[in-house]
Design a protein around this motif. Structure first.
Motif, PDB file in Angstrom:
ATOM      1  N   LEU A  13       0.868   1.766  -1.932  1.00  0.00           N
ATOM      2  CA  LEU A  13       1.006   2.678  -0.415  1.00  0.00           C
ATOM      3  C   LEU A  13       0.358   1.786   0.900  1.00  0.00           C
ATOM      4  CD1 LEU A  13       3.216   4.925   0.889  1.00  0.00           C
ATOM      5  CD2 LEU A  13       0.857   6.450   0.350  1.00  0.00           C
ATOM      6  N   VAL A  14      -0.546   1.856   1.038  1.00  0.00           N
ATOM      7  CA  VAL A  14      -1.195   1.294   2.043  1.00  0.00           C
ATOM      8  C   VAL A  14      -1.390  -0.138   2.705  1.00  0.00           C
ATOM      9  CG1 VAL A  14      -3.616   0.014   2.965  1.00  0.00           C
ATOM     10  CG2 VAL A  14      -3.547   2.566   1.987  1.00  0.00           C
TER      11      VAL A  14
ATOM     12  N   SER B 134       4.771  -3.160   7.224  1.00  0.00           N
ATOM     13  CA  SER B 134       5.657  -2.734   7.884  1.00  0.00           C
ATOM     14  C   SER B 134       5.352  -2.325   9.060  1.00  0.00           C
ATOM     15  CB  SER B 134       6.180  -0.994   7.456  1.00  0.00           C
ATOM     16  OG  SER B 134       6.701  -1.144   6.363  1.00  0.00           O
ATOM     17  N   ARG B 135       4.109  -2.402   9.263  1.00  0.00           N
ATOM     18  CA  ARG B 135       2.965  -1.829  10.668  1.00  0.00           C
ATOM     19  C   ARG B 135       3.182  -3.643  11.162  1.00  0.00           C
ATOM     20  NH1 ARG B 135      -2.854  -2.155  11.648  1.00  0.00           N
ATOM     21  NH2 ARG B 135      -2.390  -4.112  10.685  1.00  0.00           N
TER      22      ARG B 135
ATOM     23  N   GLU C 131       5.587   7.932   4.600  1.00  0.00           N
ATOM     24  CA  GLU C 131       4.071   7.502   3.533  1.00  0.00           C
ATOM     25  C   GLU C 131       3.066   8.479   3.781  1.00  0.00           C
ATOM     26  OE1 GLU C 131       5.038   5.018   2.847  1.00  0.00           O
ATOM     27  OE2 GLU C 131       6.784   4.431   2.591  1.00  0.00           O
ATOM     28  N   SER C 132       2.883   9.639   4.845  1.00  0.00           N
ATOM     29  CA  SER C 132       1.807  10.440   5.169  1.00  0.00           C
ATOM     30  C   SER C 132       1.575  11.164   4.248  1.00  0.00           C
ATOM     31  CB  SER C 132       1.442  10.718   6.359  1.00  0.00           C
ATOM     32  OG  SER C 132       1.750   9.763   7.569  1.00  0.00           O
TER      33      SER C 132
ATOM     34  N   LYS D   3       2.713  -1.410   1.693  1.00  0.00           N
ATOM     35  CA  LYS D   3       3.602  -1.132   2.498  1.00  0.00           C
ATOM     36  C   LYS D   3       3.162  -0.556   3.880  1.00  0.00           C
ATOM     37  CE  LYS D   3       7.474   1.070   1.422  1.00  0.00           C
ATOM     38  NZ  LYS D   3       8.566   2.044   0.382  1.00  0.00           N
ATOM     39  N   VAL D   4       2.423   0.067   3.983  1.00  0.00           N
ATOM     40  CA  VAL D   4       2.447   0.461   5.329  1.00  0.00           C
ATOM     41  C   VAL D   4       1.980  -0.618   6.609  1.00  0.00           C
ATOM     42  CG1 VAL D   4       0.977   1.834   7.075  1.00  0.00           C
ATOM     43  CG2 VAL D   4       1.838   3.073   4.491  1.00  0.00           C
ATOM     44  N   GLN D   5       0.943  -1.256   6.003  1.00  0.00           N
ATOM     45  CA  GLN D   5       0.409  -2.437   6.612  1.00  0.00           C
ATOM     46  C   GLN D   5       1.206  -3.149   6.698  1.00  0.00           C
ATOM     47  OE1 GLN D   5      -2.646  -3.890   4.366  1.00  0.00           O
ATOM     48  NE2 GLN D   5      -4.526  -2.656   5.769  1.00  0.00           N
TER      49      GLN D   5
ATOM     50  N   GLN E  92      10.255   7.726   8.153  1.00  0.00           N
ATOM     51  CA  GLN E  92       9.615   6.654   7.396  1.00  0.00           C
ATOM     52  C   GLN E  92       7.826   6.937   7.097  1.00  0.00           C
ATOM     53  OE1 GLN E  92      10.243   2.481   7.461  1.00  0.00           O
ATOM     54  NE2 GLN E  92       8.915   2.693   5.489  1.00  0.00           N
ATOM     55  N   TRP E  93       6.869   6.731   8.550  1.00  0.00           N
ATOM     56  CA  TRP E  93       5.405   7.815   8.765  1.00  0.00           C
ATOM     57  C   TRP E  93       5.209   8.733   8.333  1.00  0.00           C
ATOM     58  CZ3 TRP E  93       2.833   2.976   8.678  1.00  0.00           C
ATOM     59  CH2 TRP E  93       3.352   1.724  10.068  1.00  0.00           C
TER      60      TRP E  93
END
Length: 281
Positions: free
Chosen positions: A111-112, A118-119, A7-8, A114-116, A3-4
């Motif tokens: 997107l940012v 997930s983190r 997303e990248s 969503k990544v945050q 996933q990472w």
């Protein structure tokens, strides 16, 4: 592909599109007569979308474009062959680029976020795993210390009492060597299941060390907690191996009663007892 990485790649693609859009926008400005205001409006819209999201960015973009349209039409008309510049190909391209840049910036914002998120979820899972014994899935010594202090704080505020008990298995460190890894894992699973069955849902169970288990009994006396240990005693005194052989596991029971009057002193004894056992798992 994990996933990472996905997303990248998405983030890289969006940023690349944003850079290309900026180049096209600047090129369009050089061919038009919009002037300095055109250079100012783009970073404002992009920053708004990055900071507050696509909806806020598009709302701000439409409002700003409407203001510019009125401004050029009534206060500073710019004509090309008798038409307002907004209605020629440059004006339409200018408007489309601004809206596109707002959308791209909003997608980056999403997107940012969503990544945050997930983190944060991964960090929460990590905290839960850190606070759980991986062999029994009971809470571990760190969680035990936190919950004992939490129960003490609750008791100071609301009164009442609670009990804490320990079950320390003698020579359990040699159990795996004597009977094998499979038997060792089977015992831990079986014992933790029996511990859950013997206690109430509100009773909190822990493995505070390799050979030591603890239970917090809210609003319970040591005499009532003893009943739970009585239910577990036959399991330990006549434990049946998978081979059918019965073995006796010697153990030590320890009980503490915590009240508002003695909470600080007894809690210190409980924490010292937990720390004095074998190394944490």
């Amino acid at each position: 592909m994990n996933q990472w990485t996905q997303e990248s790649i998405k983030l890289f693609g969006l940023i690349s599109c944003l850079i290309i859009g900026t180049i096209l926008y600047v090129s369009l400005l050089l061919m038009s007569d919009v002037g300095v205001i055109g250079l100012v409006i783009l970073p404002i819209i992009v920053i708004a979308s990055l900071a507050f999201g696509m909806r806020a960015g598009l709302t701000f973009s439409v409002a700003l474009l409407a203001f510019l349209f009125v401004y050029f039409l009534w206060f500073a008309p710019i004509y090309q062959e008798g038409e307002v510049q907004f209605f020629n190909w440059k004006g339409l391209s200018y408007t489309a680029l601004l809206l596109t840049m707002s959308i791209l910036s909003g997608l980056i914002h999403q997107l940012v976020k969503k990544v945050q998120l997930s983190r944060h979820e991964l960090e929460e899972r990590a905290r839960q795993l850190i606070a759980v014994d991986p062999e029994t899935w009971l809470d571990n010594a760190e969680r035990f210390r936190m919950d004992v202090n939490s129960e003490r704080d609750r008791l100071i505020r609301h009164g009442g009492s609670f009990a804490v008990s320990f079950i320390q298995l003698h020579e359990f460190t040699h159990f795996e060597e004597r009977y094998g890894r499979t038997e060792y894992e089977w015992f831990l699973n079986y014992f933790s299941d029996e511990l859950h069955m013997a206690t109430r849902r509100t009773d909190q169970k822990y493995r505070v060390a390799h050979d030591t288990f603890a239970i917090i009994f809210p609003y319970t006396s040591p005499a009532a907690a003893q009943v739970v240990h009585d239910r577990i005693r036959p399991l330990l005194e006549q434990y049946e191996l998978q081979s059918g052989e019965h073995v006796g596991l010697t153990y030590e029971d320890t009980f503490y009663e915590v009240s508002r009057e003695n909470c600080n002193a007894v809690v210190e004894q409980i924490l010292s007892k937990a720390s004095a056992t074998s190394l944490d798992v």
